[in-house]
Design a protein around this motif. Structure first.
Motif, short mmCIF file in Angstrom:
data_model
loop_
_atom_site.label_atom_id
_atom_site.label_comp_id
_atom_site.label_asym_id
_atom_site.label_seq_id
_atom_site.Cartn_x
_atom_site.Cartn_y
_atom_site.Cartn_z
N VAL A 337 11.28 77.89 104.12
CA VAL A 337 9.92 77.45 103.76
C VAL A 337 9.60 76.15 104.49
O VAL A 337 10.42 75.23 104.54
CB VAL A 337 9.80 77.21 102.24
N HIS A 338 8.40 76.07 105.04
CA HIS A 338 7.93 74.80 105.59
C HIS A 338 6.41 74.76 105.63
O HIS A 338 5.73 75.77 105.49
CB HIS A 338 8.52 74.54 106.99
N CYS A 339 5.88 73.54 105.79
CA CYS A 339 4.45 73.34 106.04
C CYS A 339 4.36 72.56 107.34
O CYS A 339 4.91 73.00 108.36
CB CYS A 339 3.77 72.64 104.87
N SER A 340 3.72 71.41 107.34
CA SER A 340 3.70 70.58 108.55
C SER A 340 4.94 69.69 108.59
O SER A 340 5.83 69.87 109.42
CB SER A 340 2.43 69.73 108.60
N ASP A 341 5.02 68.75 107.66
CA ASP A 341 6.18 67.84 107.62
C ASP A 341 7.17 68.18 106.51
O ASP A 341 8.23 67.55 106.43
CB ASP A 341 5.70 66.39 107.46
N GLY A 342 6.83 69.12 105.62
CA GLY A 342 7.82 69.62 104.68
C GLY A 342 8.01 68.80 103.43
O GLY A 342 9.05 68.92 102.78
N TRP A 343 7.01 67.98 103.06
CA TRP A 343 7.20 67.19 101.84
C TRP A 343 6.07 67.37 100.83
O TRP A 343 6.07 66.75 99.78
CB TRP A 343 7.38 65.71 102.15
N ASP A 344 5.07 68.20 101.11
CA ASP A 344 3.98 68.45 100.16
C ASP A 344 3.95 69.92 99.75
O ASP A 344 4.47 70.29 98.70
CB ASP A 344 2.65 68.03 100.77
N ARG A 345 3.35 70.76 100.58
CA ARG A 345 3.26 72.18 100.26
C ARG A 345 4.63 72.84 100.16
O ARG A 345 4.83 73.77 99.38
CB ARG A 345 2.38 72.89 101.30
N THR A 346 5.57 72.35 100.96
CA THR A 346 6.94 72.89 100.89
C THR A 346 7.57 72.61 99.53
O THR A 346 8.20 73.49 98.94
CB THR A 346 7.80 72.27 102.00
N ALA A 347 7.38 71.39 99.02
CA ALA A 347 7.91 71.06 97.69
C ALA A 347 7.26 71.93 96.63
O ALA A 347 7.93 72.42 95.69
CB ALA A 347 7.68 69.58 97.39
N ASP A 374 13.85 68.53 94.32
CA ASP A 374 12.94 69.06 95.33
C ASP A 374 11.78 68.14 95.65
O ASP A 374 11.09 68.34 96.66
CB ASP A 374 12.38 70.42 94.87
N TRP A 375 11.52 67.14 94.83
CA TRP A 375 10.41 66.23 95.09
C TRP A 375 10.90 64.82 95.41
O TRP A 375 10.60 64.29 96.46
CB TRP A 375 9.47 66.18 93.87
N VAL A 376 11.66 64.23 94.48
CA VAL A 376 12.07 62.84 94.66
C VAL A 376 13.06 62.70 95.81
O VAL A 376 12.83 61.96 96.77
CB VAL A 376 12.66 62.28 93.36
N SER A 377 14.18 63.44 95.75
CA SER A 377 15.22 63.23 96.76
C SER A 377 14.83 63.78 98.12
O SER A 377 15.25 63.25 99.15
CB SER A 377 16.55 63.85 96.29
N PHE A 378 13.99 64.83 98.17
CA PHE A 378 13.61 65.42 99.45
C PHE A 378 12.36 64.79 100.05
O PHE A 378 11.73 65.35 100.94
CB PHE A 378 13.42 66.94 99.32
N GLY A 379 12.00 63.61 99.58
CA GLY A 379 11.04 62.79 100.30
C GLY A 379 9.58 63.12 100.11
O GLY A 379 8.80 62.93 101.06
N HIS A 380 9.20 63.60 98.91
CA HIS A 380 7.76 63.67 98.65
C HIS A 380 7.23 62.24 98.60
O HIS A 380 7.83 61.36 97.97
CB HIS A 380 7.50 64.38 97.32
N LYS A 381 6.10 61.99 99.24
CA LYS A 381 5.62 60.61 99.43
C LYS A 381 4.85 60.15 98.20
O LYS A 381 3.62 60.04 98.20
CB LYS A 381 4.75 60.55 100.69
N PHE A 382 5.60 59.84 97.14
CA PHE A 382 4.97 59.47 95.87
C PHE A 382 4.07 58.24 96.02
O PHE A 382 2.95 58.22 95.51
CB PHE A 382 6.05 59.20 94.81
N SER A 383 4.54 57.22 96.70
CA SER A 383 3.74 56.00 96.79
C SER A 383 2.45 56.22 97.55
O SER A 383 1.41 55.64 97.22
CB SER A 383 4.57 54.89 97.46
N HIS A 384 2.47 57.06 98.58
CA HIS A 384 1.26 57.34 99.34
C HIS A 384 0.33 58.29 98.59
O HIS A 384 -0.88 58.07 98.52
CB HIS A 384 1.62 57.94 100.71
N ARG A 385 0.90 59.35 98.04
CA ARG A 385 0.05 60.39 97.44
C ARG A 385 -0.64 59.91 96.15
O ARG A 385 -1.70 60.42 95.80
CB ARG A 385 0.90 61.64 97.13
N TYR A 386 -0.05 58.96 95.45
CA TYR A 386 -0.60 58.56 94.16
C TYR A 386 -1.05 57.11 94.14
O TYR A 386 -1.27 56.54 93.06
CB TYR A 386 0.41 58.88 93.05
N GLY A 387 -1.20 56.52 95.35
CA GLY A 387 -1.82 55.21 95.47
C GLY A 387 -1.12 54.10 94.76
O GLY A 387 -1.77 53.24 94.15
N HIS A 388 0.21 54.05 94.83
CA HIS A 388 0.94 52.99 94.14
C HIS A 388 0.68 51.62 94.75
O HIS A 388 0.64 50.61 94.03
CB HIS A 388 2.44 53.28 94.15
#
Length: 559
Positions: A337-347, A374-388
């Protein structure tokens, strides 16, 4: 505190229309380093409303009127507060203060890092050990003779957005791993996400290849072949590109793209058609715009919902998970499974498929492990996606919202299959946005380690686990076939509903109407109390019978 121009304003009026409030409350507004606090003047209630600065998504200053100056405070949990100040000067100063306080420039300004976690060091350390991806890999029977751990990324040199612990096919040599990483966007090569012990098929994840119009990589082709070899029951694998086909084709012009079935001879390509983060952000905003209307008609609401496209996107995410789950469980074929960079739709796709396949992930502890892995350790961009932090607003997108909503949609079809209730999903979403704990800070495992979050903050999972009683689904039955088997949802359009609990947050003084689930929870608690009382009475009865027997035999012996 240096960013607070005025810490206290009196005679402020507060109105929250979306929560059903009709009459403004008169009270005092306080600004602290972490919260905006409104205290009602009414001597009997003195109701307090607390809003974390990190939960503020936007501030507006509509034109003032004869009664004062307005300030509209919008929150990431979709609450909207209308504040009316008697003096424009106070409104200007509060607006300037909140603008800076709600847009922290560094992680040290966030709520979870402004407290001292060493006041209870043992509890802090325990909170971080509650949920570990390594335990989930062990539960899946890894490592084994098909999938092995690799130390190639132990110092994050191969891929700085991947975790240090990776599982790869045993047929992939170190040279193949490095070559594949160089040919994949952001270095995110194919690695294991989920292993199905019954069919031996696996869900693997990666990013798009740097193929362009004609580029090839022998090592990457060998890597995909190694993934196929790790499943002895199949001679091909599915490559699920979660993007729309046109989007994937457009990326070829930038030197990226997708796998060619001519070059990767052992693949079958499937496009899922999930749109990008910008489309999703715009779609959710259109739903919120409908809710902003004071008295929308039914036709206005339905037209707004249709024009938003939100449920169409939710369906696309669920369809991707269903395709992967069927390939794993029914066909016994592994999926990459992949999307563009593999940390949004892939997760999204990998975790939805895991929930459909594995009953464990439908428990509270299991869902925590799944998100951690699948989200935290595999690099979903929490700080960017949720405006931290204060940054590019185009990076913000409701990716996790969609995954949680898919879970809610599944729970509507399978009410007995999930151990947790709706409140668990809502609180989980709030905690992802609020920065009350360190789990969802940062954009990668490497960044979190550099921030020393395990030393400076608590994990969110201990907070949720501590309150697990209120998150229990009374309909859940672990022994039922629905709970144990693979979930096979109906994905026809009429099966999707509007998640009212997410978009209509209630903040009214009166208690909300009791839902059927709340009623069943009350019945369950009452039954447990009665069972405990029965057990206590049984112990008393046993003790009395014992005393009667002893008295009888004593009198008999005296005769």
């Amino acid at each position: 505190m240096e960013h607070i121009r005025t810490p206290k304003v009196e005679q402020v009026r507060l109105l929250q229309r979306r929560a059903g409030q009709r009459k403004p409350l008169l009270g005092t507004l306080y600004l602290s380093a972490t919260h905006t606090i409104f205290v009602e003047n009414h001597p009997e209630t003195r109701r307090e409303t607390w809003v974390l600065h990190s939960m503020v998504s936007g501030l507006e200053r509509p034109p003032g009127g004869p009664t004062g100056s307005q300030l509209v405070l919008r929150c990431k949990d979709f609450r909207v507060f209308h504040l009316l100040f008697p003096l424009e000067r106070d409104c200007v100063e509060v607006h300037a203060s909140l603008t800076r306080l709600s847009r922290p420039e560094s992680y040290s300004e966030l709520y979870c890092l402004s407290i001292n976690p060493n006041t209870n060091q043992e509890e802090r350390e325990k909170s971080w050990s509650l949920v570990l991806p390594s335990q989930d890999y062990q539960r899946m029977g890894l490592p084994n003779n098909l999938w092995v751990a690799t130390a190639a990324n132990s110092e994050y040199k191969m891929c700085d957005s991947y975790p240090a612990q990776l599982f790869v096919s045993r047929w992939a040599s170190p040279a193949v791993l490095m070559g594949s990483s160089r040919f994949r966007s952001r270095g995110r090569l194919p690695v294991l996400s989920y292993f199905h012990q019954d069919t031996l098929a696996a869900v693997c994840r990666c990013s798009q290849p740097l193929s362009g119009f004609s580029g090839r990589s022998e090592e990457d082709e060998q890597m995909v072949t190694a993934v196929m070899k790790a499943n002895p029951g199949s001679d091909f694998i599915y490559v699920v590109d979660t993007r729309p086909r046109l989007n994937a084709m457009a990326n070829r012009a930038a030197g990226k793209g997708y796998e060619s079935e001519d070059h990767y001879g052992n693949i079958k390509l499937h496009f899922s058609g999930i749109d990008n983060i910008h489309v999703m952000r715009s779609s959710q905003q259109r739903i919120l715009d409908v809710g902003e209307q004071r008295t929308p008609s039914m036709s206005d609401f339905l037209l707004g919902l249709e024009n938003s496209g939100w449920l169409k996107h939710i369906k696309a995410v669920l369809d991707a998970g269903v395709f992967i789950a069927k390939a794993i469980a029914d066909e016994g074929v592994s999926v990459l499974v992949h999307c563009s960079d593999g940390w949004d739709r892939t997760a999204q796709a990998c975790s939805v498929a895991s929930v459909l396949l594995e009953p464990y992930y439908r428990t509270m502890k299991g869902l925590m492990v799944l998100i951690e892995k699948d989200w935290v350790s595999f690099g979903h961009k929490f700080s960017h996606r949720y405006g931290h932090l204060d940054g590019d607003p185009r990076e913000v997108s409701p990716v996790l919202d969609q995954f949680l909503e898919v879970l809610w949609q599944l729970a509507q079809q399978f009410p007995c299959a999930f151990q947790f209730n709706e409140r668990f999903l809502l609180d989980l979403r709030t905690l992802a946005y609020s920065c009350q704990d360190g789990t969802f800070l940062g954009n990668s495992e490497k960044e979190r380690r550099s921030l020393r979050l395990q030393e400076r903050s608590f994990s969110v999972w201990s907070r949720l686990w501590r309150d697990r009683e209120k998150y229990w689904n009374p309909l859940y039955r672990a022994e039922q076939s629905q709970t144990q088997g693979v979930l096979r949802p109906n994905t026809t359009p009429y099966c999707f509903k509007m998640w009212k609990g997410l978009y209509s947050p209630a903040e009214t003084p009166a208690p909300p109407a009791q839902t059927p689930v709340d009623f069943l929870s009350s019945v369950r608690e009452g039954s447990q109390q009665l069972e405990q009382q029965l057990a206590n009475q049984q112990e008393v009865a046993d003790a009395l019978r014992q005393r009667v027997r002893f008295s009888f035999w004593r009198e008999l012996s005296e005769l």
